[in-house]
Scaffold this motif. Structure first.
Motif, short mmCIF file in Angstrom:
data_model
loop_
_atom_site.label_atom_id
_atom_site.label_comp_id
_atom_site.label_asym_id
_atom_site.label_seq_id
_atom_site.Cartn_x
_atom_site.Cartn_y
_atom_site.Cartn_z
N PHE A 1 0.82 -1.22 0.00
CA PHE A 1 0.00 0.00 0.00
C PHE A 1 0.85 1.26 0.00
O PHE A 1 1.92 1.32 0.62
CB PHE A 1 -0.91 -0.01 1.22
CG PHE A 1 -1.62 -1.32 1.41
CD1 PHE A 1 -2.51 -1.79 0.45
CD2 PHE A 1 -1.37 -2.11 2.53
CE1 PHE A 1 -3.14 -3.01 0.60
CE2 PHE A 1 -2.00 -3.33 2.69
CZ PHE A 1 -2.89 -3.78 1.72
N THR A 2 0.33 2.30 -0.68
CA THR A 2 1.05 3.57 -0.78
C THR A 2 1.34 4.18 0.58
O THR A 2 2.33 4.90 0.74
CB THR A 2 0.25 4.58 -1.62
OG1 THR A 2 -1.07 4.72 -1.08
CG2 THR A 2 0.15 4.12 -3.07
N LEU B 1 -9.32 3.45 7.86
CA LEU B 1 -9.40 2.59 6.67
C LEU B 1 -10.83 2.13 6.46
O LEU B 1 -11.55 1.82 7.42
CB LEU B 1 -8.49 1.38 6.83
CG LEU B 1 -7.00 1.65 7.07
CD1 LEU B 1 -6.21 0.34 7.09
CD2 LEU B 1 -6.43 2.61 6.04
N THR B 2 -11.25 2.09 5.20
CA THR B 2 -12.63 1.71 4.88
C THR B 2 -12.77 0.21 4.60
O THR B 2 -13.87 -0.28 4.39
CB THR B 2 -13.12 2.47 3.64
OG1 THR B 2 -12.30 2.12 2.51
CG2 THR B 2 -13.06 3.98 3.88
N GLY B 3 -11.65 -0.49 4.56
CA GLY B 3 -11.71 -1.92 4.24
C GLY B 3 -11.78 -2.19 2.75
O GLY B 3 -12.11 -3.30 2.33
N THR B 4 -11.43 -1.19 1.95
CA THR B 4 -11.45 -1.34 0.49
C THR B 4 -10.10 -0.97 -0.09
O THR B 4 -9.30 -0.28 0.55
CB THR B 4 -12.53 -0.45 -0.14
OG1 THR B 4 -12.22 0.94 0.14
CG2 THR B 4 -13.91 -0.78 0.41
N VAL B 5 -9.87 -1.39 -1.32
CA VAL B 5 -8.66 -1.04 -2.05
C VAL B 5 -9.06 -0.61 -3.44
O VAL B 5 -9.94 -1.19 -4.07
CB VAL B 5 -7.68 -2.24 -2.09
CG1 VAL B 5 -8.31 -3.47 -2.71
CG2 VAL B 5 -6.39 -1.86 -2.80
N ASP C 1 -9.07 0.21 -7.46
CA ASP C 1 -8.62 -0.42 -8.70
C ASP C 1 -7.75 0.56 -9.49
O ASP C 1 -7.92 1.77 -9.38
CB ASP C 1 -9.83 -0.83 -9.54
CG ASP C 1 -10.59 -2.01 -8.94
OD1 ASP C 1 -9.91 -2.91 -8.40
OD2 ASP C 1 -11.83 -2.02 -9.01
N PRO C 2 -6.84 0.08 -10.33
CA PRO C 2 -6.51 -1.33 -10.50
C PRO C 2 -5.57 -1.82 -9.41
O PRO C 2 -4.75 -1.06 -8.91
CB PRO C 2 -5.80 -1.35 -11.86
CG PRO C 2 -5.13 -0.02 -11.92
CD PRO C 2 -6.07 0.95 -11.24
N ILE C 3 -5.71 -3.07 -9.03
CA ILE C 3 -4.84 -3.65 -8.02
C ILE C 3 -3.47 -3.92 -8.63
O ILE C 3 -3.35 -4.42 -9.74
CB ILE C 3 -5.45 -4.95 -7.46
CG1 ILE C 3 -6.62 -4.61 -6.53
CG2 ILE C 3 -4.40 -5.78 -6.72
CD1 ILE C 3 -7.29 -5.80 -5.92
N VAL C 4 -2.44 -3.54 -7.89
CA VAL C 4 -1.06 -3.83 -8.31
C VAL C 4 -0.74 -5.26 -7.91
O VAL C 4 -0.43 -5.55 -6.76
CB VAL C 4 -0.06 -2.84 -7.68
CG1 VAL C 4 1.37 -3.20 -8.09
CG2 VAL C 4 -0.39 -1.41 -8.08
N SER D 1 2.14 1.20 -5.90
CA SER D 1 1.51 0.19 -5.06
C SER D 1 0.01 0.45 -4.98
O SER D 1 -0.52 1.33 -5.68
CB SER D 1 2.13 0.19 -3.66
OG SER D 1 2.01 1.46 -3.05
N ASN D 2 -0.68 -0.28 -4.13
CA ASN D 2 -2.13 -0.17 -4.02
C ASN D 2 -2.54 0.96 -3.09
O ASN D 2 -1.84 1.30 -2.14
CB ASN D 2 -2.69 -1.50 -3.50
CG ASN D 2 -2.52 -2.61 -4.51
OD1 ASN D 2 -3.05 -2.54 -5.61
ND2 ASN D 2 -1.77 -3.65 -4.14
N VAL D 3 -3.71 1.52 -3.39
CA VAL D 3 -4.25 2.63 -2.60
C VAL D 3 -5.40 2.13 -1.74
O VAL D 3 -6.41 1.63 -2.25
CB VAL D 3 -4.75 3.77 -3.52
CG1 VAL D 3 -5.31 4.92 -2.68
CG2 VAL D 3 -3.61 4.27 -4.41
#
Length: 297
Positions: free
Chosen positions: A180-181, A208-212, A214-217, A198-200
């Motif tokens: 994660f960033t 944290l909202t429990g989400t990531v 898109d697009p997933i790295v 990386s992923n956001v």
């Protein structure tokens, strides 16, 4: 011409005169060894074409199987020193998995770590496994990240020297992670990378909202990052170096001119042409022919 590189852990120097003599005998070379760093790293030129490098590597590994050494036979050409370097973060440039450490703040480290391990071994798909784990992190305060970086995360030995030395030789460096960033930003700055990808994580009202996003790295995005940077910099395939440990690194390692599996999961180590199991991250400098006297940082 080829070059055989021998690397030991700096804390356990193991490249003796006997080891070097055995290396020369096995590879049938008359060339004298070049010492890169005491009994920690050395190399020796070997006559031959690139097509036999892997076979010679395996032959040398078999002959020196009882020694705590990393071994590789590589082309000794003008492209040996790379101009683009991409590195995984978790369990590569740092010694932990950030998502597991985040889960630890909720008492879920063992549960999440088990999923992480399966994903890194390639036993389950990376993207859905990431979403499953991220969902468990909902409501963690963002400020927890700073505390984890300061108190729980450790840089892998040799990593900063690796990056700083390559930068001193005009190499572009990128930290590319399935993490994660929130972590790759500070870690990239600590080590000295030019950039990070990386992923956001989703964040709302400081939690944290429990989400990531898109697009997933993942595997494909890591490889795509290498290809994109290579194109931007006008470099060829042979001018690139990549390192990682997990299944989501395999495509990136395969795309690189020199792909190195670093203390990797079994399937990754088996698939990679070059692997480092004993040395620290400065092993990647020795593989490129740098001597310890050239190291920066």
């Amino acid at each position: 011409m080829l070059v055989a590189v021998l690397i030991a852990n700096p804390d356990r120097p193991s490249i003796t005169d006997a080891v070097l003599a055995e290396t020369r005998a096995v590879l049938r070379t008359e060339h004298q060894p070049r010492i890169l760093h005491g009994e920690v790293a050395a190399e020796v030129l070997v006559p031959g074409e690139p097509g036999i490098a892997l076979a010679l590597t395996e032959k040398l590994r078999a002959a020196l199987a009882g020694e705590p050494l990393d071994l590789a036979v590589l082309p000794a050409d003008a492209h040996r020193r790379k101009r683009l370097f991409l590195a995984d973060m978790d369990s590569t440039m740092i010694e932990q998995e950030c998502i597991d450490e985040l889960a630890g703040t909720l008492g879920l480290k063992d549960h999440v770590a088990a999923i992480t391990e399966r994903a890194m071994r390639g036993e389950i798909a990376f993207e859905p496994a990431l979403r499953e784990r991220v969902a468990l992190l909902k409501d963690i305060p963002v400020e927890v990240v700073d505390e984890l970086i300061a108190r729980h995360l450790t840089l892998t030995p040799g990593g900063r020297t690796l990056v700083q030395t390559m930068r001193a030789h005009n190499v572009h460096t990128c930290l590319v992670s399935g993490g994660f960033t929130l972590f790759t930003g500070p870690i990239a700055a600590m080590i000295g990378f030019h950039e990070h990808r990386s992923n956001v994580l989703g964040v709302a009202e400081g939690r944290l909202t429990g989400t990531v996003e898109d697009p997933i790295v993942g595997k494909a995005e890591k490889r795509a990052s290498l290809i994109a940077l290579r194109g931007t910099l006008g470099l060829g395939h042979v001018d690139t170096l990549a390192v990682g440990d997990g299944a989501n690194d395999l495509d990136m390692l395969g795309e690189a001119g020199l792909g190195v599996a670093f203390r990797a999961k079994p399937a990754v180590a088996a698939a990679a042409r070059v692997r480092v199991e004993h040395g620290d991250l400065t092993a990647l400098l020795y593989l490129q022919g740098y001597a310890a006297a050239e190291f920066v940082g």
